[in-house]
Motif scaffolding. Structure first.
Motif, PDB file in Angstrom:
ATOM      1  N   ILE A 140       2.116  63.050  99.951  1.00  0.00           N
ATOM      2  CA  ILE A 140       2.931  63.469  98.794  1.00  0.00           C
ATOM      3  C   ILE A 140       3.849  62.314  98.373  1.00  0.00           C
ATOM      4  CG2 ILE A 140       4.721  65.046  97.968  1.00  0.00           C
ATOM      5  CD1 ILE A 140       3.609  67.098 100.061  1.00  0.00           C
ATOM      6  N   ALA A 141       4.549  61.730  99.352  1.00  0.00           N
ATOM      7  CA  ALA A 141       5.527  60.675  99.063  1.00  0.00           C
ATOM      8  C   ALA A 141       4.860  59.453  98.434  1.00  0.00           C
ATOM      9  CB  ALA A 141       6.248  60.271 100.347  1.00  0.00           C
ATOM     10  N   ALA A 142       3.687  59.065  98.967  1.00  0.00           N
ATOM     11  CA  ALA A 142       2.991  57.892  98.430  1.00  0.00           C
ATOM     12  C   ALA A 142       2.540  58.128  96.995  1.00  0.00           C
ATOM     13  CB  ALA A 142       1.787  57.542  99.311  1.00  0.00           C
ATOM     14  N   SER A 143       2.026  59.345  96.721  1.00  0.00           N
ATOM     15  CA  SER A 143       1.565  59.642  95.355  1.00  0.00           C
ATOM     16  C   SER A 143       2.739  59.645  94.382  1.00  0.00           C
ATOM     17  CB  SER A 143       0.839  60.988  95.310  1.00  0.00           C
ATOM     18  OG  SER A 143       1.735  62.058  95.508  1.00  0.00           O
ATOM     19  N   ILE A 144       3.889  60.160  94.830  1.00  0.00           N
ATOM     20  CA  ILE A 144       5.081  60.184  93.957  1.00  0.00           C
ATOM     21  C   ILE A 144       5.514  58.755  93.615  1.00  0.00           C
ATOM     22  CG2 ILE A 144       7.543  60.757  93.888  1.00  0.00           C
ATOM     23  CD1 ILE A 144       6.890  63.281  95.522  1.00  0.00           C
ATOM     24  N   SER A 145       5.417  57.846  94.601  1.00  0.00           N
ATOM     25  CA  SER A 145       5.789  56.448  94.342  1.00  0.00           C
ATOM     26  C   SER A 145       4.810  55.762  93.403  1.00  0.00           C
ATOM     27  CB  SER A 145       5.886  55.673  95.666  1.00  0.00           C
ATOM     28  OG  SER A 145       7.056  56.045  96.352  1.00  0.00           O
ATOM     29  N   MET A 146       3.512  56.077  93.541  1.00  0.00           N
ATOM     30  CA  MET A 146       2.517  55.507  92.617  1.00  0.00           C
ATOM     31  C   MET A 146       2.753  56.020  91.189  1.00  0.00           C
ATOM     32  SD  MET A 146      -1.086  55.259  94.715  1.00  0.00           S
ATOM     33  CE  MET A 146      -1.027  56.595  95.883  1.00  0.00           C
ATOM     34  N   ILE A 147       3.092  57.310  91.102  1.00  0.00           N
ATOM     35  CA  ILE A 147       3.396  57.907  89.791  1.00  0.00           C
ATOM     36  C   ILE A 147       4.650  57.254  89.205  1.00  0.00           C
ATOM     37  CG2 ILE A 147       4.260  60.030  88.696  1.00  0.00           C
ATOM     38  CD1 ILE A 147       2.404  61.505  90.814  1.00  0.00           C
ATOM     39  N   ALA A 148       5.631  56.976  90.070  1.00  0.00           N
ATOM     40  CA  ALA A 148       6.893  56.370  89.608  1.00  0.00           C
ATOM     41  C   ALA A 148       6.647  55.001  88.979  1.00  0.00           C
ATOM     42  CB  ALA A 148       7.869  56.254  90.773  1.00  0.00           C
ATOM     43  N   ILE A 149       5.688  54.238  89.542  1.00  0.00           N
ATOM     44  CA  ILE A 149       5.349  52.925  88.956  1.00  0.00           C
ATOM     45  C   ILE A 149       4.815  53.128  87.537  1.00  0.00           C
ATOM     46  CG2 ILE A 149       3.791  50.932  89.128  1.00  0.00           C
ATOM     47  CD1 ILE A 149       3.947  51.282  92.217  1.00  0.00           C
ATOM     48  N   LYS A 150       3.896  54.099  87.403  1.00  0.00           N
ATOM     49  CA  LYS A 150       3.305  54.402  86.095  1.00  0.00           C
ATOM     50  C   LYS A 150       4.381  54.860  85.103  1.00  0.00           C
ATOM     51  CE  LYS A 150      -0.423  55.574  83.527  1.00  0.00           C
ATOM     52  NZ  LYS A 150      -1.383  54.585  83.037  1.00  0.00           N
ATOM     53  N   ARG A 151       5.280  55.717  85.557  1.00  0.00           N
ATOM     54  CA  ARG A 151       6.324  56.253  84.668  1.00  0.00           C
ATOM     55  C   ARG A 151       7.357  55.199  84.301  1.00  0.00           C
ATOM     56  NH1 ARG A 151       9.109  61.546  86.344  1.00  0.00           N
ATOM     57  NH2 ARG A 151       9.511  61.676  84.112  1.00  0.00           N
ATOM     58  N   CYS A 154       5.994  53.234  81.632  1.00  0.00           N
ATOM     59  CA  CYS A 154       5.960  54.060  80.410  1.00  0.00           C
ATOM     60  C   CYS A 154       7.354  54.119  79.768  1.00  0.00           C
ATOM     61  CB  CYS A 154       5.459  55.456  80.756  1.00  0.00           C
ATOM     62  SG  CYS A 154       5.576  56.649  79.394  1.00  0.00           S
ATOM     63  N   PHE A 155       8.391  54.351  80.594  1.00  0.00           N
ATOM     64  CA  PHE A 155       9.768  54.402  80.084  1.00  0.00           C
ATOM     65  C   PHE A 155      10.158  53.065  79.458  1.00  0.00           C
ATOM     66  CE2 PHE A 155      10.649  57.829  83.406  1.00  0.00           C
ATOM     67  CZ  PHE A 155      10.620  58.852  82.478  1.00  0.00           C
ATOM     68  N   HIS A 156       9.704  51.976  80.071  1.00  0.00           N
ATOM     69  CA  HIS A 156      10.039  50.639  79.569  1.00  0.00           C
ATOM     70  C   HIS A 156       9.421  50.422  78.192  1.00  0.00           C
ATOM     71  CE1 HIS A 156      11.011  46.402  79.618  1.00  0.00           C
ATOM     72  NE2 HIS A 156       9.736  46.097  79.400  1.00  0.00           N
ATOM     73  N   GLU A 157       8.179  50.910  78.016  1.00  0.00           N
ATOM     74  CA  GLU A 157       7.473  50.709  76.748  1.00  0.00           C
ATOM     75  C   GLU A 157       7.920  51.693  75.664  1.00  0.00           C
ATOM     76  OE1 GLU A 157       3.229  50.853  77.312  1.00  0.00           O
ATOM     77  OE2 GLU A 157       3.296  49.343  78.909  1.00  0.00           O
TER      78      GLU A 157
END
Length: 491
Positions: A140-151, A154-157
């Motif tokens: 769960i924790a690893a997937s949340i961190s991978m999602i955080a990179i994607k987000r 996205c927030f930056h763009e």
């Protein structure tokens, strides 16, 4: 020692019922196994890898529930109890005499040789349930961190007001595939490099979390938070209002989160079994435990306290993925990538004892089975490495295990709640109860003596804390399930 001598030594080991002749040898230890090579530093790396896991990221949230007085106090008390009981457990690595007694290769074996009976089955159930739970929690924790990179990208763009919704399921599958590959590493001794890498990664993301917390406090020009923690009536990031009852449950859940952050006793014996001697293994392990617990406590105090100082009552459940921080986005990406790399290693450190238990049990019950016991040697053409020994049973069982933990993680992706439950269930029995009871037997401490009473009081106090933490975490799960749809985890 030549090949013939090694063969004779192994034959003597088998004829002697598992114990090789005691005597000086360059290749073998006193139990007939190959010389152990672990040191205080490799043991410390294994411990730090196991301890500074995803739990560190929930400490700001935990501190926010407890406040400026109880938060740091509870952190310190957990660190003291963990160090003390770990030293008790280290003294039980050898049964009878701490220097020359029979070695215990696993936590369960130590319980069997010191306590025996029903306690062994109870310990096995709790330990392996906990290991499975940790594997799920780390997925769960690893997937949340991978999602955080994607987000974060996205927030930056697209700007901070864009919802940037991301489905978590594909990322859990990606982590699962990586773990299937790494789980084929045969045993603990061969993953020390993975532990070292994971330990470096844990310092990387903890340092970034700490640095961002300090920066945020400086930017705010004030320290947020209160002496008693989150206020009743506060509207949380999920939109719910904190009631008096929720305040109690959240405080209990925070105890579970802190307990999880310190839970590594369940693999301490396995780590100790990699250490060379002399000096006696328990002495090296005490030093390694001291180095590890002091290091992690300093980190925990900083991460928990600066995270709370930066965000106050609104401290996110996961400091680096709850988007308390948006910039610099590239630094968040590095931190979350470090978390993923660390969790890949930590998953293996935790699961190797479970893998070994299942495989050894299968070999014991089916000694003639080629499927279970036969290794297929696959040559490695580069680097001059020894051939890789492929075992079909290991390949299939470990793959199925990783698939199972990944599917369960998809079904129940509640990071804070899972962390709290694991901390509650693992802390008292594995970190306190069994080490205390084994130490009493090992050192023959008389019943009702001052030391015996003191140890029982410590055990009882930790039991009460674990029960409260479990209650708070289950309340959190029930609350989350009201708005949850399986396999549709959007962040």
């Amino acid at each position: 020692m030549g090949e013939n001598a090694a063969t004779k030594h192994q034959q003597a080991f088998e004829l002697g019922g598992g114990f090789a002749p005691q005597g000086p040898s360059k290749c073998f230890d006193d139990d007939g196994r190959l010389k152990r090579t672990g040191t205080v530093w490799t043991a410390s790396a294994h411990i730090i890898t196991a301890v500074i896991g995803s739990g560190v990221l929930s400490l700001a949230w935990a501190t926010a529930q407890l406040g400026w007085i109880a938060g740091p106090t509870v952190l310190f008390l957990f660190s003291f109890v963990t160090y003390y009981t770990s030293c008790l457990l280290a003294a039980c690595y050898r049964s009878g005499d701490s220097v020359t007694g029979k070695r215990n290769y696993t936590y369960m074996e130590a319980v069997q040789n010191n306590l025996g009976g029903f306690q062994v089955k109870l310990c096995g159930m709790i330990q392996y349930f906990n290991l499975v739970g940790v594997a799920i929690g780390y997925t769960i924790a690893a997937s949340i961190s991978m999602i955080a990179i994607k987000r974060a990208d996205c927030f930056h763009e697209k700007g901070h007001h864009n919802p940037c919704k991301v489905d978590g399921t594909p990322y859990m599958v990606m982590f699962g595939v990586a773990e299937i590959l790494f789980s084929q590493i045969p045993d603990f001794d061969q993953i020390s490099w993975l532990s070292m890498l994971a330990a470096v990664m844990s310092f990387t993301y903890s340092s970034i979390g700490l640095g961002l917390g300090i920066f945020k406090v400086a930017e705010n020009k004030k320290i947020k938070g209160s002496l008693t923690g989150i206020s009743i009536g506060t509207v949380t990031s999920s939109g719910s209002t904190v009631t008096e009852t929720q305040k109690i449950w959240r405080s209990f859940q925070a105890l579970g989160a802190i307990a999880f952050a310190y839970s590594y006793s369940l693999i301490l014996i396995e780590i100790q079994d990699t250490i060379k001697s002399p000096p006696a293994e328990y002495k090296t392990m005490k030093k390694a435990t001291m180095i590890s617990v002091v290091t992690t406590t300093i980190f925990y105090m900083f991460c928990g306290c600066f995270g709370y100082a930066a965000f106050g009552d609104m401290a996110p459940g996961n400091l680096l993925t709850g988007f308390g921080f948006y910039n610099p986005f590239w630094l968040l990406d590095i931190a979350n990538a470090a978390i993923v790399i660390h969790l890949v290693g930590a998953y293996q450190v935790y699961c190797q004892p479970l893998f070994a238990f299942v495989e050894n049990t299968a070999a014991k019950y089916f000694p003639e089975s080629k499927f279970i016991n036969h290794n297929i040697e696959i040559p490695i053409p580069i680097g001059g490495y020894k051939p890789y020994k492929l075992n079909l049973f290991r390949l299939i069982w470990r793959t199925l295990f990783v698939c199972m933990t990944t599917v369960v993680a998809m079904l129940m992706p509640f990071f804070n709640d899972v962390v709290g439950i694991l901390g509650a269930f693992g802390f008292w029995p594995l970190t306190v109860y069994f080490p205390v009871e084994m130490y009493i037997v090992q050192k023959k401490i008389p019943k009702w003596s001052t030391r015996w009473v003191s140890l029982q009081i410590l055990s009882a106090a930790c039991l009460i804390i674990s029960i409260c933490a479990a209650a708070g975490s289950f309340a959190g799960v029930f609350s989350d399930l009201k708005v949850y749809h399986p396999f549709k985890t959007m962040y």
